[in-house]
Design a protein around this motif. Structure first.
Motif, PDB file in Angstrom:
ATOM      1  N   PHE A   1       0.838  -1.190   0.000  1.00  0.00           N
ATOM      2  CA  PHE A   1       0.000   0.000   0.000  1.00  0.00           C
ATOM      3  C   PHE A   1       0.882   1.252   0.000  1.00  0.00           C
ATOM      4  O   PHE A   1       1.935   1.281   0.632  1.00  0.00           O
ATOM      5  CB  PHE A   1      -0.923   0.018   1.215  1.00  0.00           C
ATOM      6  CG  PHE A   1      -1.973  -1.049   1.193  1.00  0.00           C
ATOM      7  CD1 PHE A   1      -3.254  -0.772   0.754  1.00  0.00           C
ATOM      8  CD2 PHE A   1      -1.665  -2.341   1.601  1.00  0.00           C
ATOM      9  CE1 PHE A   1      -4.220  -1.756   0.718  1.00  0.00           C
ATOM     10  CE2 PHE A   1      -2.631  -3.336   1.569  1.00  0.00           C
ATOM     11  CZ  PHE A   1      -3.911  -3.053   1.133  1.00  0.00           C
ATOM     12  N   LYS A   2       0.417   2.257  -0.695  1.00  0.00           N
ATOM     13  CA  LYS A   2       1.152   3.520  -0.829  1.00  0.00           C
ATOM     14  C   LYS A   2       0.370   4.644  -0.157  1.00  0.00           C
ATOM     15  O   LYS A   2      -0.857   4.691  -0.229  1.00  0.00           O
ATOM     16  CB  LYS A   2       1.359   3.832  -2.305  1.00  0.00           C
ATOM     17  CG  LYS A   2       1.975   5.183  -2.607  1.00  0.00           C
ATOM     18  CD  LYS A   2       2.088   5.377  -4.122  1.00  0.00           C
ATOM     19  CE  LYS A   2       2.658   6.727  -4.484  1.00  0.00           C
ATOM     20  NZ  LYS A   2       2.787   6.895  -5.956  1.00  0.00           N
ATOM     21  N   LYS A   3       1.115   5.566   0.478  1.00  0.00           N
ATOM     22  CA  LYS A   3       0.487   6.727   1.091  1.00  0.00           C
ATOM     23  C   LYS A   3       1.413   7.927   0.937  1.00  0.00           C
ATOM     24  O   LYS A   3       2.622   7.817   1.161  1.00  0.00           O
ATOM     25  CB  LYS A   3       0.212   6.474   2.580  1.00  0.00           C
ATOM     26  CG  LYS A   3      -0.445   7.646   3.298  1.00  0.00           C
ATOM     27  CD  LYS A   3      -0.698   7.325   4.763  1.00  0.00           C
ATOM     28  CE  LYS A   3      -1.359   8.493   5.481  1.00  0.00           C
ATOM     29  NZ  LYS A   3      -1.586   8.182   6.922  1.00  0.00           N
ATOM     30  N   TYR A   4       0.866   9.069   0.535  1.00  0.00           N
ATOM     31  CA  TYR A   4       1.646  10.298   0.477  1.00  0.00           C
ATOM     32  C   TYR A   4       1.696  10.904   1.875  1.00  0.00           C
ATOM     33  O   TYR A   4       0.672  11.071   2.532  1.00  0.00           O
ATOM     34  CB  TYR A   4       1.019  11.288  -0.499  1.00  0.00           C
ATOM     35  CG  TYR A   4       1.096  10.850  -1.941  1.00  0.00           C
ATOM     36  CD1 TYR A   4       2.293  10.888  -2.637  1.00  0.00           C
ATOM     37  CD2 TYR A   4      -0.043  10.380  -2.601  1.00  0.00           C
ATOM     38  CE1 TYR A   4       2.367  10.473  -3.960  1.00  0.00           C
ATOM     39  CE2 TYR A   4       0.020   9.963  -3.929  1.00  0.00           C
ATOM     40  CZ  TYR A   4       1.232  10.019  -4.604  1.00  0.00           C
ATOM     41  OH  TYR A   4       1.301   9.607  -5.910  1.00  0.00           O
ATOM     42  N   THR A   5       2.907  11.249   2.334  1.00  0.00           N
ATOM     43  CA  THR A   5       3.068  11.790   3.687  1.00  0.00           C
ATOM     44  C   THR A   5       3.585  13.221   3.694  1.00  0.00           C
ATOM     45  O   THR A   5       3.774  13.799   4.759  1.00  0.00           O
ATOM     46  CB  THR A   5       4.023  10.901   4.506  1.00  0.00           C
ATOM     47  OG1 THR A   5       5.279  10.785   3.810  1.00  0.00           O
ATOM     48  CG2 THR A   5       3.430   9.510   4.707  1.00  0.00           C
ATOM     49  N   GLY A   6       3.839  13.795   2.539  1.00  0.00           N
ATOM     50  CA  GLY A   6       4.343  15.162   2.456  1.00  0.00           C
ATOM     51  C   GLY A   6       4.876  15.429   1.063  1.00  0.00           C
ATOM     52  O   GLY A   6       4.697  14.618   0.140  1.00  0.00           O
ATOM     53  N   HIS A   7       5.565  16.548   0.894  1.00  0.00           N
ATOM     54  CA  HIS A   7       6.138  16.903  -0.399  1.00  0.00           C
ATOM     55  C   HIS A   7       7.258  15.933  -0.747  1.00  0.00           C
ATOM     56  O   HIS A   7       8.245  15.824  -0.012  1.00  0.00           O
ATOM     57  CB  HIS A   7       6.672  18.334  -0.358  1.00  0.00           C
ATOM     58  CG  HIS A   7       7.345  18.752  -1.638  1.00  0.00           C
ATOM     59  ND1 HIS A   7       6.657  18.874  -2.827  1.00  0.00           N
ATOM     60  CD2 HIS A   7       8.641  19.049  -1.920  1.00  0.00           C
ATOM     61  CE1 HIS A   7       7.494  19.236  -3.783  1.00  0.00           C
ATOM     62  NE2 HIS A   7       8.700  19.349  -3.262  1.00  0.00           N
ATOM     63  N   ASN A   8       7.087  15.198  -1.842  1.00  0.00           N
ATOM     64  CA  ASN A   8       8.062  14.191  -2.269  1.00  0.00           C
ATOM     65  C   ASN A   8       8.330  13.145  -1.184  1.00  0.00           C
ATOM     66  O   ASN A   8       9.413  12.553  -1.127  1.00  0.00           O
ATOM     67  CB  ASN A   8       9.379  14.844  -2.698  1.00  0.00           C
ATOM     68  CG  ASN A   8       9.262  15.572  -4.020  1.00  0.00           C
ATOM     69  OD1 ASN A   8       8.376  15.273  -4.829  1.00  0.00           O
ATOM     70  ND2 ASN A   8      10.136  16.530  -4.253  1.00  0.00           N
ATOM     71  N   ALA A   9       7.357  12.927  -0.326  1.00  0.00           N
ATOM     72  CA  ALA A   9       7.497  11.966   0.768  1.00  0.00           C
ATOM     73  C   ALA A   9       6.376  10.935   0.684  1.00  0.00           C
ATOM     74  O   ALA A   9       5.201  11.293   0.495  1.00  0.00           O
ATOM     75  CB  ALA A   9       7.463  12.673   2.123  1.00  0.00           C
ATOM     76  N   GLU A  10       6.749   9.677   0.820  1.00  0.00           N
ATOM     77  CA  GLU A  10       5.794   8.587   0.656  1.00  0.00           C
ATOM     78  C   GLU A  10       6.041   7.496   1.692  1.00  0.00           C
ATOM     79  O   GLU A  10       7.172   7.303   2.132  1.00  0.00           O
ATOM     80  CB  GLU A  10       5.924   7.990  -0.761  1.00  0.00           C
ATOM     81  CG  GLU A  10       5.697   8.990  -1.874  1.00  0.00           C
ATOM     82  CD  GLU A  10       6.243   8.548  -3.219  1.00  0.00           C
ATOM     83  OE1 GLU A  10       6.149   9.335  -4.176  1.00  0.00           O
ATOM     84  OE2 GLU A  10       6.781   7.422  -3.307  1.00  0.00           O
ATOM     85  N   ASN A  11       4.979   6.816   2.049  1.00  0.00           N
ATOM     86  CA  ASN A  11       5.075   5.650   2.933  1.00  0.00           C
ATOM     87  C   ASN A  11       4.597   4.433   2.168  1.00  0.00           C
ATOM     88  O   ASN A  11       3.590   4.484   1.459  1.00  0.00           O
ATOM     89  CB  ASN A  11       4.219   5.843   4.188  1.00  0.00           C
ATOM     90  CG  ASN A  11       4.104   4.574   5.018  1.00  0.00           C
ATOM     91  OD1 ASN A  11       3.218   3.746   4.804  1.00  0.00           O
ATOM     92  ND2 ASN A  11       4.999   4.408   5.976  1.00  0.00           N
TER      93      ASN A  11
END
Length: 217
Positions: free
Chosen positions: A63-73
């Motif tokens: 699973f993918k999640k955006y956590t900020g600018h150019n930041a991903e989990n």
């Protein structure tokens, strides 16, 4: 710039479907082998092949999640939605003239990997003994980071700060090296003795081996 690159998720990022997949990976199961991960929206993006404790094959969900600018989990879960492992990444893309060419003669653009965890692994402080043990979780998360580095034109470069107990694994299995090893000296003969020895990078000769490690994504 990274943010100006657009992809068509219908082409590059495949979602679960009842139809037969166009591409198959391990044992005929569709994995992330041909997926452009950067084009995927938040949520489920595909499966990965891993090994169980007895080395029998297993497949887990990513699973993918955006956590900020150019930041991903990126999180890895079983079919019961239990969290098996995860990692945070930050894409650090530098433009020419924005970095010190003396310290970094090559483009220092990279994907920084943080909080890489395998919660199913026994003997670790964060082990969850309620879930089944799976191997290759860390390897797959690093391969995802490497794929994102390639996709964002960071040349497959990845960087992280290794915890002391994990450093031998990064060095001997993944093939990473210290960014500034003890023997590194500048033109004046002074060592970079103030550098953190646990900052590790993936050298050019380790990029392809990592992408193929344990069968790859």
């Amino acid at each position: 710039m990274i943010n100006s690159i657009h992809y068509n998720p219908q082409i590059y990022c495949r979602k679960p479907t009842s139809k037969a997949p166009n591409f198959t990976g391990h044992w005929g199961v569709e994995t992330l082998t041909h997926t452009n991960i950067g084009s995927c929206l938040e949520g489920y993006i595909g499966k990965i092949y891993v090994r169980k404790a007895d080395n029998s094959p297993g497949f887990l969900n990513v699973f993918k999640k955006y956590t900020g600018h150019n930041a991903e989990n990126y999180s890895i879960r079983n079919d019961n939605n239990e969290l098996i492992g995860e990692a945070d990444i930050v894409i650090k893309k530098y433009l020419p003239g924005t970095y010190d060419s003396f310290t970094y003669p090559e483009d220092p653009s990279h994907v920084f990997v943080d909080k890489l965890m395998n919660y199913s692994k026994p003997g670790t402080p964060y082990h969850n003994n309620k879930i089944e043990y799976f191997k290759d979780i860390g390897t797959r998360l690093l391969q995802i980071a490497q794929r994102r580095s390639d996709e964002t034109m960071c040349s497959g470069n990845i960087k992280l700060i290794a915890k002391g107990e994990a450093k031998p694994w990064y060095k001997n299995v993944i093939g990473m090296v210290e960014e500034f090893p003890p023997e590194t000296q500048n033109n004046y003969g002074f060592k970079f003795n103030l550098r953190n020895p646990n900052i590790m990078i993936l050298p050019p000769n380790s990029k392809e081996p990592l992408s193929r490690l344990q069968g790859g994504l």
